[in-house]
Design a protein around this motif. Structure first.
Motif, mmCIF file in Angstrom:
data_model
loop_
_atom_site.group_PDB
_atom_site.id
_atom_site.type_symbol
_atom_site.label_atom_id
_atom_site.label_comp_id
_atom_site.label_asym_id
_atom_site.label_seq_id
_atom_site.Cartn_x
_atom_site.Cartn_y
_atom_site.Cartn_z
ATOM 1 N N PRO A 58 0.802 -1.228 0.000
ATOM 2 C CA PRO A 58 0.000 0.000 0.000
ATOM 3 C C PRO A 58 0.836 1.279 0.000
ATOM 4 C CG PRO A 58 -0.858 -1.574 1.599
ATOM 5 C CD PRO A 58 0.461 -2.101 1.138
ATOM 6 N N VAL A 59 2.003 1.247 0.651
ATOM 7 C CA VAL A 59 2.750 2.490 0.844
ATOM 8 C C VAL A 59 4.251 2.243 0.719
ATOM 9 C CG1 VAL A 59 2.746 2.145 3.346
ATOM 10 C CG2 VAL A 59 3.115 4.431 2.445
ATOM 11 N N LEU A 87 8.222 3.534 -8.087
ATOM 12 C CA LEU A 87 7.285 2.555 -7.520
ATOM 13 C C LEU A 87 5.844 3.044 -7.657
ATOM 14 C CD1 LEU A 87 9.204 1.595 -4.245
ATOM 15 C CD2 LEU A 87 8.924 0.173 -6.294
ATOM 16 N N TYR A 88 5.624 4.338 -7.403
ATOM 17 C CA TYR A 88 4.268 4.884 -7.529
ATOM 18 C C TYR A 88 3.795 4.836 -8.984
ATOM 19 C CZ TYR A 88 0.377 8.091 -7.693
ATOM 20 O OH TYR A 88 -0.868 8.641 -7.935
ATOM 21 N N LYS A 94 0.459 2.841 -3.514
ATOM 22 C CA LYS A 94 -0.609 3.819 -3.692
ATOM 23 C C LYS A 94 -0.323 5.135 -2.988
ATOM 24 C CE LYS A 94 -4.145 0.226 -4.102
ATOM 25 N NZ LYS A 94 -5.414 -0.327 -3.538
ATOM 26 N N ALA A 95 0.628 5.121 -2.065
ATOM 27 C CA ALA A 95 0.969 6.327 -1.312
ATOM 28 C C ALA A 95 2.447 6.273 -0.951
ATOM 29 C CB ALA A 95 0.114 6.436 -0.052
ATOM 30 N N ALA A 230 -7.956 7.296 -1.634
ATOM 31 C CA ALA A 230 -8.216 8.197 -2.766
ATOM 32 C C ALA A 230 -7.762 7.607 -4.090
ATOM 33 C CB ALA A 230 -7.520 9.537 -2.546
ATOM 34 N N SER A 231 -7.171 6.418 -4.056
ATOM 35 C CA SER A 231 -6.676 5.813 -5.295
ATOM 36 C C SER A 231 -7.818 5.374 -6.185
ATOM 37 C CB SER A 231 -5.799 4.605 -4.952
ATOM 38 O OG SER A 231 -4.694 5.016 -4.185
#
Length: 231
Positions: A58-59, A87-88, A94-95, A230-231
Motif C-alpha cells: 500500500p505504501v 514505484l508509484y 498507492k501512497a 483516494a486511489s
C-alpha cells in the motif's frame, strides 16, 4: 641475584591485567557487532528486491537523509525519492510516506522530499509527511504506531535497506526493501555509509530488544489511509 622492587612487580601485574581486559573487551565488541549484523541479515533475507521485482504494497516508506541548502535533497536522498516515484508510477504503491528530521524549522527533510516528488509528477495527495523520523527506528515505529502502516516497501540506499527492513519487520510492519545503488559514484560517502552500518546494526538490535518509544509519539494520523483510499 638482582633485587626486584615490589612496585615493579605490581606495575607488571597491572599491565598484564589491563592487556587481558582489553583483549576480552575487544573480543566482546567483535562478537556483539557480528551477532547484531547476523540478526539483521537473517531478518532481511528474502525481503530485499530490485524496484521492478518488489511485491506491491500500500505504501512506500522513504527514509530521510541530508538536505542541502536551500532545501535541496542530497544526491543520496534524491536517489531514494526517484525510486519511490518509480514505484508509484509503476503501480507498486498507492501512497508515499516520507519520514525524516524536522526538529528545527530551518531544516526540513520531509518538506524537501515532498517538494521534490511533486515537481516530478507525484500527486500531492499521495504524499504523507512524517516530521519526526529522526532515525531508522523512529521512522519504522511511527509508521506503524502513528500512521497505521502494517505493510510497506522501505526505500533507502542498498547498504542501509537490510537494517531498515529488519527494524520495520521487528516493529510490526511487514516490510520489503528496495535499495539504491546509483549513489555509489560518491565513493567516499558510500564507503562511510557501509562502514557505519556495522555499528548501526548494534544500535538497531538494542532498540528492537528494548522496544524504546520513538522520540515523539502522538495521536493516530490518517494521512496514509486517506492517500490510499483516494486511489
Amino acid at each position: 641475584m638482582p633485587k626486584i622492587s615490589i612496585g615493579r612487580v605490581r606495575r607488571s601485574r597491572w599491565f598484564r591485567r589491563l592487556v587481558v581486559a582489553g583483549g576480552l573487551g575487544t573480543v566482546l565488541a567483535i562478537v556483539t557487532v557480528a551477532s547484531a549484523n547476523l540478526w539483521l541479515r537473517s531478518s532481511a533475507d528474502g525481503h530485499v528486491y530490485a524496484a521492478a521485482d518488489v511485491p506491491a504494497a500500500p505504501v512506500a516508506l522513504v527514509l530521510g537523509a541530508q538536505v542541502d541548502p536551500p532545501g535541496e535533497p542530497s544526491a543520496f536522498l534524491a536517489a531514494r525519492l526517484d525510486i519511490a516515484r518509480e514505484l508509484y508510477q509503476a503501480g507498486k504503491v498507492k501512497a508515499i510516506l516520507v519520514s525524516g528530521d524536522h526538529a528545527e524549522w530551518s531544516y526540513d527533510e520531509p518538506g524537501a522530499m515532498q517538494v521534490y516528488l511533486i515537481a516530478r509528477g507525484v500527486p500531492a495527495d499521495k504524499i504523507v509527511l512524517d516530521h519526526a523520523g529522526f532515525d531508522t527506528y523512529d521512522s519504522c515505529a511511527r509508521a506503524n504506531k502513528i500512521f497505521g502502516v502494517s505493510r510497506a516497501i522501505v526505500v533507502s540506499q542498498s547498504f542501509h535497506v537490510p537494517r531498515a527492513v529488519a527494524v520495520c519487520r521487528s516493529l510490526g510492519v511487514e516490510a520489503d526493501g528496495v535499495g539504491d545503488d546509483t549513489a555509489r559514484v560518491y565513493k567516499p560517502m558510500w564507503v562511510r555509509g557501509e562502514v557505519r552500518e556495522w555499528g548501526a546494526a548494534v544500535k538497531a538490535a538494542f532498540d528492537v530488544v528494548t522496544r524504546r518509544d520513538p522520540v515523539f509519539l502522538g495521536p493516530h494520523e490518517t494521512g496514509v489511509e486517506a492517500a490510499i483510499a483516494a486511489s
